[in-house]
Design a protein around this motif. Structure first.
Motif, PDB file in Angstrom:
ATOM      1  N   GLU A 109      -0.437  16.595   2.128  1.00 46.90           N
ATOM      2  CA  GLU A 109      -1.456  15.819   1.408  1.00 46.90           C
ATOM      3  C   GLU A 109      -0.997  14.384   1.199  1.00 46.90           C
ATOM      4  O   GLU A 109      -1.787  13.439   1.324  1.00 46.90           O
ATOM      5  CB  GLU A 109      -1.747  16.484   0.057  1.00 46.90           C
ATOM      6  N   LEU A 110       0.292  14.202   0.871  1.00 43.95           N
ATOM      7  CA  LEU A 110       0.819  12.860   0.669  1.00 43.95           C
ATOM      8  C   LEU A 110       0.799  12.061   1.975  1.00 43.95           C
ATOM      9  O   LEU A 110       0.418  10.885   1.994  1.00 43.95           O
ATOM     10  CB  LEU A 110       2.247  12.942   0.120  1.00 43.95           C
ATOM     11  N   ASP A 119       3.085   8.286  -5.574  1.00 48.16           N
ATOM     12  CA  ASP A 119       3.144   8.255  -7.030  1.00 48.16           C
ATOM     13  C   ASP A 119       4.192   9.220  -7.565  1.00 48.16           C
ATOM     14  O   ASP A 119       3.946   9.961  -8.519  1.00 48.16           O
ATOM     15  CB  ASP A 119       1.772   8.586  -7.619  1.00 48.16           C
ATOM     16  N   ALA A 151      -4.477   7.526   5.349  1.00 51.73           N
ATOM     17  CA  ALA A 151      -5.804   7.036   4.968  1.00 51.73           C
ATOM     18  C   ALA A 151      -5.730   5.639   4.356  1.00 51.73           C
ATOM     19  O   ALA A 151      -6.570   4.778   4.646  1.00 51.73           O
ATOM     20  CB  ALA A 151      -6.450   8.010   3.988  1.00 51.73           C
ATOM     21  N   MET A 152      -4.721   5.389   3.510  1.00 50.53           N
ATOM     22  CA  MET A 152      -4.604   4.080   2.868  1.00 50.53           C
ATOM     23  C   MET A 152      -4.211   2.996   3.864  1.00 50.53           C
ATOM     24  O   MET A 152      -4.705   1.866   3.809  1.00 50.53           O
ATOM     25  CB  MET A 152      -3.588   4.134   1.729  1.00 50.53           C
ATOM     26  N   ARG A 191       0.833  -1.216   0.000  1.00 48.84           N
ATOM     27  CA  ARG A 191       0.000   0.000   0.000  1.00 48.84           C
ATOM     28  C   ARG A 191       0.860   1.257   0.000  1.00 48.84           C
ATOM     29  O   ARG A 191       0.544   2.247  -0.655  1.00 48.84           O
ATOM     30  CB  ARG A 191      -0.921   0.005   1.216  1.00 48.84           C
ATOM     31  N   LYS A 214      -2.684  11.034   2.698  1.00 48.83           N
ATOM     32  CA  LYS A 214      -3.066   9.932   1.804  1.00 48.83           C
ATOM     33  C   LYS A 214      -2.504   8.606   2.317  1.00 48.83           C
ATOM     34  O   LYS A 214      -3.196   7.579   2.323  1.00 48.83           O
ATOM     35  CB  LYS A 214      -2.551  10.225   0.392  1.00 48.83           C
ATOM     36  N   GLU A 251     -15.968  16.103   2.998  1.00 55.10           N
ATOM     37  CA  GLU A 251     -15.862  15.812   1.567  1.00 55.10           C
ATOM     38  C   GLU A 251     -17.227  15.829   0.880  1.00 55.10           C
ATOM     39  O   GLU A 251     -17.324  16.059  -0.329  1.00 55.10           O
ATOM     40  CB  GLU A 251     -15.212  14.443   1.364  1.00 55.10           C
ATOM     41  N   ALA A 302       0.772   4.246  -2.679  1.00 49.27           N
ATOM     42  CA  ALA A 302       0.331   5.574  -2.223  1.00 49.27           C
ATOM     43  C   ALA A 302       1.225   6.690  -2.739  1.00 49.27           C
ATOM     44  O   ALA A 302       0.760   7.814  -2.954  1.00 49.27           O
ATOM     45  CB  ALA A 302       0.279   5.618  -0.694  1.00 49.27           C
TER      46      ALA A 302
END
Length: 730
Positions: free
Chosen positions: A259-260, A231, A266-267, A225, A263, A514, A229
């Motif tokens: 933000e990364l 990229d 969250a993953m 993961r 992410k 969101e 995540a």
């Protein structure tokens, strides 16, 4: 070119060629016997031979080699050796075959593969140059051997020395080497590099309950993961246990990095399916950036470690950027944790109450209790900061039980139509006599059980199943209301709803935020949760609502209860009692209430710059889009400043309102979250830029900031003004 036999090759070249193959050793065997012996040697696989002409074209090769390479013999003969073979690389280090052949010198130990079969057999070639009449180069004669097993064994050994055997990620040694070499190169090029430290939350619980085999499988899935995540170009490593590290070159934008990190978190908190069961964990992330937070591997890794420690202490499941204040903050946080016992004994804790409003009637049906701390030295510590302090404390259960008792004691004085909701910490819920404590609190206060609403996190379901089910059943018998908190946070399961008699579901606040985007999948999820709750005869609650558009969207979805700043921030006891004195509290959110940037109250001295002058002012509060400063007089609207927030954080701001010695500023570029409820600039002035300007990062001196990141202002057109006492003109 037709196939050439070894016998034909040797006979055409004469005795000298034969001597070159056998090393010139004397023998009593005839030439025919020697040729027969060499033929047998080829067939046995113990020795293979090859030859090339002066142009490097292959003139002979043992048929056994062609078989091992899985290439037809006819496709090899007559072809340049440099197109037939390619060097077998290991970590990018490979000898060049063309250089070897072009040197016309003897060579050994050349590992090659067939160009057409890059994943095929590995051969070790040795060659001896052959010279004809007059010393003219005539080609090579040589031997070959299949070393595939040896090569792959050495390759695996070398790989294990650099990579983690479980996850395949870089190991601690390789990560240290990569970070060190990258930072060394980047110092010369004046480039940025970010390092993230990651630690898994609740991993030990998985190991303890499901076993080490399950823990190993979980780590493999985490590695997969983590790789998905990120990229962008990076190096990812596992340092051991449940600790991971990521190096991201050429990124210093803290908005992007934040933000990364979010992410990744969250993953990693999504459910994992293992052979031994289903589990959920979390992750905390610390971030440091070179050259701002250090220039060597040791400095950056230590800074990222400190940031990770702060993230874990801040409540886990969050990220944190390094700042120079972290060490002092860590010490201060530890002292606060040590003082918690004193706070409980000396009644320094108090509650604030946040209204929960019926969406249809807009009347307050319940209030949620939040714990605050009136610290003897620090002053009021609000509910958000207090929650971060208490999260990792051994007294979290004691604080949680105090909040329930205090809430019951207060609520009994209110109208019967108003319920009190209290969050239940996981350790408290799993404690031995939790239900007995709840019953005692209700009896002591004289409160009807149905007026107490316990907000229970999904995390309790990772405790002992028998204890969880028994506690839920006994709470149901007792008659208290139960809310499943943070539903939709990433690992929600219908099994929880089947196992427990919940009265309501509180939708995760991030999912609610969101949902304001009408075309988002999250809005569909909110509608699905509302429908599910309705089918199970449960109510739904959405919190954190700040804007009228979001309020309208949630009402349209059918969410029954709403809470958030658009209705009211948490209020003190006296305000609450005034509002409900008539037996009912109705709140009209009002069309004028729109999303606003939350202002954090601060009180510290900072410097601002204008027209080559530096002024010392007091920063009173701070939001993403602006700030309130005090200490300057006669400042016209439209005046531009460069605001120094410390640590190389320079923000261009314009005065939008001015009254006496107080000014409201609007930032040219919004601030971003620092991962712990604070704010920071996206970029910082590079130490390289400061050094080139003759200004050290640690001591920002008054002067021109033109040309520096975030430091360009319109010095020619900005209005002039004087400075008041408390400001310092230079």
């Amino acid at each position: 070119m037709s196939k050439v036999s070894l016998k034909g090759l040797l006979s055409s070249r004469g005795p000298s060629a034969l001597r070159s193959l056998r090393g010139g050793a004397a023998s009593a065997l005839s030439d025919g016997e020697r040729l027969a012996m060499l033929d047998e040697l080829e067939k046995s696989g113990l020795g293979w031979f090859w030859a090339s002409d002066a142009e490097g074209r292959l003139t002979y090769i043992s048929s056994a080699i062609a078989e091992r390479l899985d290439v037809p013999l006819a496709d090899l003969l007559g072809q340049p050796m440099t197109t037939i073979f390619t060097a077998a690389e290991r970590e990018g280090r490979a000898k060049s075959l063309s250089l070897m052949l072009g040197a016309h010198k003897a060579f050994t130990g050349m590992a090659v593969r067939a160009t057409r079969r890059p994943d095929g057999a590995v051969l070790r070639l040795a060659g001896q140059p052959v010279f004809g009449t007059g010393g003219r180069f005539a080609g090579f004669r040589g031997t070959g051997a299949d070393i595939s097993e040896e090569f792959h064994r050495e390759e695996e050994t070398a790989r294990l020395a650099r990579y983690d055997s479980l996850t395949g990620l870089s190991n601690r040694h390789r990560m240290a080497h990569q970070i060190d070499s990258t930072l060394t190169a980047f110092r010369a090029a004046k480039r940025n590099c970010a390092v993230m430290m990651l630690d898994l939350d609740r991993f030990k619980h998985v190991n303890d309950t499901l076993g080490h085999a399950a823990g190993d499988e979980l780590l493999k899935q985490v590695a997969e993961r983590l790789t998905r995540a990120i990229d962008r170009e990076c190096e990812i490593g596992r340092l051991g246990g449940d600790e991971f590290q990521v190096m991201i070159p050429d990124v210093d934008d803290r908005g992007v990095l934040g933000e990364l990190a979010a992410k990744i978190i969250a993953m990693l908190r999504q459910p994992y399916s293992l052979d031994d069961g289903r589990c959920v964990i979390g992750a905390s992330v610390g971030i440091a950036i070179a050259p701002h937070d250090g220039v060597t591997c040791e400095e950056i890794v230590r800074a990222a470690d400190l940031a990770l420690y702060a993230a874990k202490n801040g409540g886990r499941g969050q990220y944190r950027f390094f700042s120079g204040e972290l060490e002092n903050e860590t010490i201060f946080r530890r002292r606060l944790e040590q003082h918690l016992g004193e706070a409980l004994r000396e009644e320094q804790l108090f509650l604030r109450y946040e209204p929960i409003v019926d969406a249809a009637a807009q009347t307050v049906q319940a209030v949620e209790a939040h714990v605050c701390w009136n610290h003897s030295e620090r002053g009021i510590i609000d509910e958000e900061e207090f929650a971060q302090i208490v999260e990792g404390s051994s007294l979290i259960g004691d604080v949680g039980m105090w909040a329930i008792r205090e809430a019951c004691r207060r609520a009994v004085l209110w109208p019967d139509s108003v319920r009190i909701a209290v969050n239940v910490p996981v350790p408290l819920f799993l404690s031995e006599n939790f239900v007995g404590e709840i019953e005692g609190a209700l009896t002591e206060a004289g409160l009807t059980p149905g007026r107490l609403e316990l907000e229970i996190s999904e995390a309790v379901f990772f405790g002992e199943t028998s204890i969880v089910d028994r506690t839920l059943a006994n709470l149901f018998k007792l008659g208290v209301r139960m809310t499943l908190d943070e539903f939709g946070s990433g690992y929600s399961s219908l099994a929880y709803l089947r196992r427990a008699p919940f009265d309501s579901i509180k939708i995760d606040q991030k999912l609610v935020a969101e949902a304001e985007r009408h075309d988002s999948r999250e809005l569909g999820l909110v509608r699905a949760i509302v429908a599910l709750a309705g089918a199970l005869q449960m109510d739904t609650i959405a919190n954190g609502i700040e804007s009228a558009p979001l309020l309208a969207v949630l009402s349209d979805c059918g969410v029954r209860y709403l809470q958030g700043p658009i209705f009211s921030e948490p209020v003190d006891q006296d305000v609450l009692e005034q509002e409900i004195a008539d037996g009912s509290w109705k709140i009209d959110p009002g069309a004028e209430r729109t999303r606003r940037a939350r202002r954090r109250t601060v009180f510290r001295k900072i410097e601002i710059f204008h027209d080559d002058y530096a002024y010392e002012v007091t920063l009173r509060n701070l939001s993403r889009t602006g700030a309130l400063i005090q200490g300057l007089a006669n400042v016209p609207k439209g005046t531009q400043f460069v605001v120094d927030l410390g640590g190389g954080q320079l923000a261009v701001a314009t005065v939008t309102r001015s009254s006496g010695d107080t000014q409201g500023l609007e930032f040219e570029q919004s601030l971003v979250d620092d991962g712990s409820g604070g704010l920071c600039t996206r970029n910082r002035v590079s130490p390289y830029a400061l050094a080139s300007a003759g200004t050290p990062l640690a001591a920002l001196a008054p002067g021109s900031y033109q040309g520096m990141v975030g430091g360009l202002i319109d010095q020619g057109g900005a209005p002039k003004f004087g400075y008041a006492p408390g400001g310092r003109g230079d």
